[in-house]
Design an enzyme around this catalytic site. Sequence first.
Site, PDB file in Angstrom:
ATOM      1  N   GLY B 143       0.830  -1.204   0.000  1.00  0.00           N
ATOM      2  CA  GLY B 143       0.000   0.000   0.000  1.00  0.00           C
ATOM      3  C   GLY B 143       0.862   1.251   0.000  1.00  0.00           C
ATOM      4  CB  CYS B 144       0.135   4.687  -1.170  1.00  0.00           C
ATOM      5  SG  CYS B 144      -1.514   4.929  -0.472  1.00  0.00           S
ATOM      6  CG  PHE B 145      -1.264   5.895   3.854  1.00  0.00           C
ATOM      7  CD1 PHE B 145      -0.812   7.201   3.964  1.00  0.00           C
ATOM      8  CD2 PHE B 145      -2.597   5.694   3.515  1.00  0.00           C
ATOM      9  CE1 PHE B 145      -1.663   8.274   3.750  1.00  0.00           C
ATOM     10  CE2 PHE B 145      -3.457   6.761   3.297  1.00  0.00           C
ATOM     11  CZ  PHE B 145      -2.989   8.056   3.409  1.00  0.00           C
TER      12      PHE B 145
END
Lengths: 339, 339, 339, 339
Positions: B143-145
């Site tokens: 995921g990005c976060f």
Amino acid sequence: MVDVAIIGASGYTGGELIRFLLNHPEVEITDITSRKYDNIPLHKVHPNLRDTGLKFSNKKLNDINADIIFTATPHGASMKIVPELLDTGAKVIDLSGDYRFNDYNIYEKWYGFKHTGKIDAVYGLPEIHRKEIKKAKLVANPGCFTTGSILSAFPLSKAKMLNRCIFDSKSGVSGSGIKPTESSHYPNIGDNINPYKVTSHRHMPEIQQELGLFSDVKVSFTPHLVPVIRGILTTNHSFLKDEYNDIGSEEIRDIYLKQYKDEPFVKIMDEGEMPRLSSVRGSNYIHIGCFEIDETGRLVIVSAIDNLVKGASGQAIHNMNLLCGFDETEGLEAYGMHP
Amino acid sequence: MVDVAIIGASGYTGGELIRFLLNHPEVEITDITSRKYDNIPLHKVHPNLRDTGLKFSNKKLNDINADIIFTATPHGASMKIVPELLDTGAKVIDLSGDYRFNDYNIYEKWYGFKHTGKIDAVYGLPEIHRKEIKKAKLVANPGCFTTGSILSAFPLSKAKMLNRCIFDSKSGVSGSGIKPTESSHYPNIGDNINPYKVTSHRHMPEIQQELGLFSDVKVSFTPHLVPVIRGILTTNHSFLKDEYNDIGSEEIRDIYLKQYKDEPFVKIMDEGEMPRLSSVRGSNYIHIGCFEIDETGRLVIVSAIDNLVKGASGQAIHNMNLLCGFDETEGLEAYGMHP
Amino acid sequence: MVDVAIIGASGYTGGELIRFLLNHPEVEITDITSRKYDNIPLHKVHPNLRDTGLKFSNKKLNDINADIIFTATPHGASMKIVPELLDTGAKVIDLSGDYRFNDYNIYEKWYGFKHTGKIDAVYGLPEIHRKEIKKAKLVANPGCFTTGSILSAFPLSKAKMLNRCIFDSKSGVSGSGIKPTESSHYPNIGDNINPYKVTSHRHMPEIQQELGLFSDVKVSFTPHLVPVIRGILTTNHSFLKDEYNDIGSEEIRDIYLKQYKDEPFVKIMDEGEMPRLSSVRGSNYIHIGCFEIDETGRLVIVSAIDNLVKGASGQAIHNMNLLCGFDETEGLEAYGMHP
Amino acid sequence: MVDVAIIGASGYTGGELIRFLLNHPEVEITDITSRKYDNIPLHKVHPNLRDTGLKFSNKKLNDINADIIFTATPHGASMKIVPELLDTGAKVIDLSGDYRFNDYNIYEKWYGFKHTGKIDAVYGLPEIHRKEIKKAKLVANPGCFTTGSILSAFPLSKAKMLNRCIFDSKSGVSGSGIKPTESSHYPNIGDNINPYKVTSHRHMPEIQQELGLFSDVKVSFTPHLVPVIRGILTTNHSFLKDEYNDIGSEEIRDIYLKQYKDEPFVKIMDEGEMPRLSSVRGSNYIHIGCFEIDETGRLVIVSAIDNLVKGASGQAIHNMNLLCGFDETEGLEAYGMHP
């Protein structure tokens, strides 16, 4: 004390009407209606307006008992309710496009609707129609782009000096309403400039109608969405009739100063000053300035408004003040919020 | 030359995959699929990618004939197609959350789906799992976060020095996807900061899993939407174990320098420099810096990534390079775009 | 009618003081001073404030004849004029940091100045010091970050429940003042998030002082510049003392509701609502909400203010209302401007 | 391998030159000069360009030993160094305005300098002057506004169809340079639109010169600063000669398609598509579209470029490729970065 109702109060113009009316000393808000938010407290939709005691309702039209009714309903929806609302004895200020045209054929051509509720209305731009507004039963509140465009050109049209205007307008995104769409999607708008309806926007014929009251002006209009929440800046590229080839910038400014000298919400910039959105943000003022002329004879006039205030709800309250005989600036004293 | 297909290519991560792959010297894009845009040219959806000859198709899965398949499909959709895609003999890099968890129970708890396509996958964070990725059939792209958070804390977790991390992340709006919603509506985002899922975001357990591989760290995570198109800046408020009370800023930086010294996409800031979104915009780099410690013993580490690149599509291509034995930086040489 | 003067009126806080005071029914502005703009009309600096008749002057201090004097002067400058201004018999509200500390040593340590004009002052946060403010001669108006941080934690500190707070604040750029610098340069700020003075901001000891009045709380503070003009959103990551391990979100909210129930400018969000900058933009309100607790025991409280209003000039006028015995909300009735 | 030097490399156009050149397979950067940053590593000024091994130097001009020299120096400064640089035997691409005018009197009138280094130069707009550029010793790289304006009108001027153009341009703030000023101050730019030099911008005579090569066109030009970092969108309001009263939108588009069919960096939009800044962000493309004609005979053409790339450094590299006989797109293959 005047009783006021707002039909379709859950959109941005509804929210702005309430924001100003809550601090207006002469009115009481009796009803704010919304089909979708029936029985929901105001702040659930307009989170800035807390502890007001107001709730949305889905009241029937003839149960609404108010002296002034604002219809903040979509184009095409207003025409279906305004006649009935007028029957209650209230005066109505309609914020849609349904009653803005003197010639209903133009409306039907540009809006693509058959108009089913034709009634005489006054175009609610106080700087042009103040007298008629005071006596009206139904006021058609002007469009946002049209307010900024018309007022930037009106003194010259009135003086019969204009040949052509090209209004290149830059609008904040709140003008597209509270509902998310492709054209309010942050990644499409941020760091971007989006021209749209470049030669086909409905506000064009509205501008044409009002400037055409005074003289024959060729009107072109192109709007752009800009990464701004509120505000419309209009760059009016004007061409005067040939006989004014030698006119100077200062003479043009003088014409504007004279025309607007008693207008409470129109401010003419000094030489060297430029209208900017922040100067009028949140306020009912329009700033008009620039008045420069280039080598080719193009005259540039720039206007700035808050599209939700002078371009919608503030102007509607100005109209209410006129209808009710209040001081014109009552409830609209707020200065722009710079920065 | 390696044949590459992208399933679900009409979203932002799909667009970014294509943007990088078009200039990748070792691959050919054979298929880009989209149910909605079947037979529509690429640039109608991704207006930056013109004259590529590519069109979306709605091909059946088993008609796809590629060496590498990227599934840029929604959470819950990937699990339904990945097994079949693997059966074609292709290697798959999945950009959804469906294969990121070692324990499928955690997936099912946080995503609210029953997982119906369980298969062994490797978590595609090269800085931690490079070796396994090279041999994988299915890579679960992070995921990005999580990418920005994990890499800001990994060296300290590996060194077993961490007690607790509070990741306060600020994300650009492109992270919410291409579809307009309340939380991508310009008037809600512009000039605003919106915390959301303050204690309940799905990326929290993903961070926990990866940091937990090395030591026991208490993980808190809170994301905010900020008026930015691309980029995630994470302020990692960390607390070390008591025995490191006397450690200084420079020693911390040294640990990061050592851990990441051979990593092509990780840059450790000099003393006095701060990561910023513009430094990594459009690129696959992560910048990590700050390393300041305050009087109360709080250590602050800041990381910056482009959420669509290092946080999604760029990392996916990095994974492809590893899977295919290409140079790791092939196709990903672009520097960040400052300003 | 109370006569009011503003020293250093050409900055943003000066502009905001004037914006509110012009519509305040109980005061008259007698002097607005500026060395740089002596004899220049107000609107040349604050373009939103037109036709007010006000001009900047460079009056000598002892020629100023006012009941209330606001000093909107820089840190280090206020201490040089406040004693003399008090000698005129006026009450002074100082917007700088010069009089905010009970212990002048802390001031000198964090501001790097020797304090040369020590005088007893009251810290002007009405929610904590209302009684003392009413009787004060000199009010030290709080900092912007401190207002949002302290009020987000005060009820828990007063209840002696707090162990530690980490304030992660996101501030609009107007907080850096009217003068262009690297950190107000659009290409550095737009589409970016800039942490700064991550462990060394002067507002930290101010927060510490006020929360420390009630109990011993460890305070960490990190500000970020965000691409926003006005507003501070503070994410307060709090840890309670061990004995409150089992407390729930609702009990926390109740403590806030009780503490602030008579406060005219503090609004506690309903469950599920989140403070946002637009809800308070241009207004003197502070919105406080969230109150969620995660698995690790971290409690998150979020506050939102307009840094120039509740964080500066609005609060200063609130203090003036208290000093003068006016209704507390006089002149400050404006709602936030959403969107 | 070609040796390249950049004089004045610490500004935005310098940074962009380096960003592209670092990934250009045919060149080596030998010198980047800056008086202010002598001996400072590149990334201290351009934080996106790390680990390049490059440092700024303050080398004497005649110590610079390069095949191609880019002068990214201010207007008025280039003329003082270009003659000497040419004497070293290098070819020079100047990014200032100093060598853009065929008639030095026009330069001196609009720039207010006496020109002290007159030398024959070729105007570096490849779409018009490709042949001459290939043989030039000194290329005058066009202005940012001029590139977007000229290319939006060139096919019609060449066809001798144009009577008048009004270019209403909207520019990102990076166009004002790296130094903080009033007109790059975030609170002045954010949520605002700022027209400036409404009838007096120096790019006007440059547009006039180039369009005037083919036919007599009246040129008006007005720029606006918009809350955008990169990009210029130009709305070209055109009027054709009377004999083209009956021409249609499609015929106009065909003229553009034909003119630009072999141009690698010019893309003509399909019907219904609109150029947008994000489509070209970071790339050397120009998008041109719209071609609508309104009832009054106004034709609207819209162009979009990245001001720092096609409007400056990218175009300079395109010119270098022409000078050196490289493939025209070498090093400039990057697609725009949407969103």
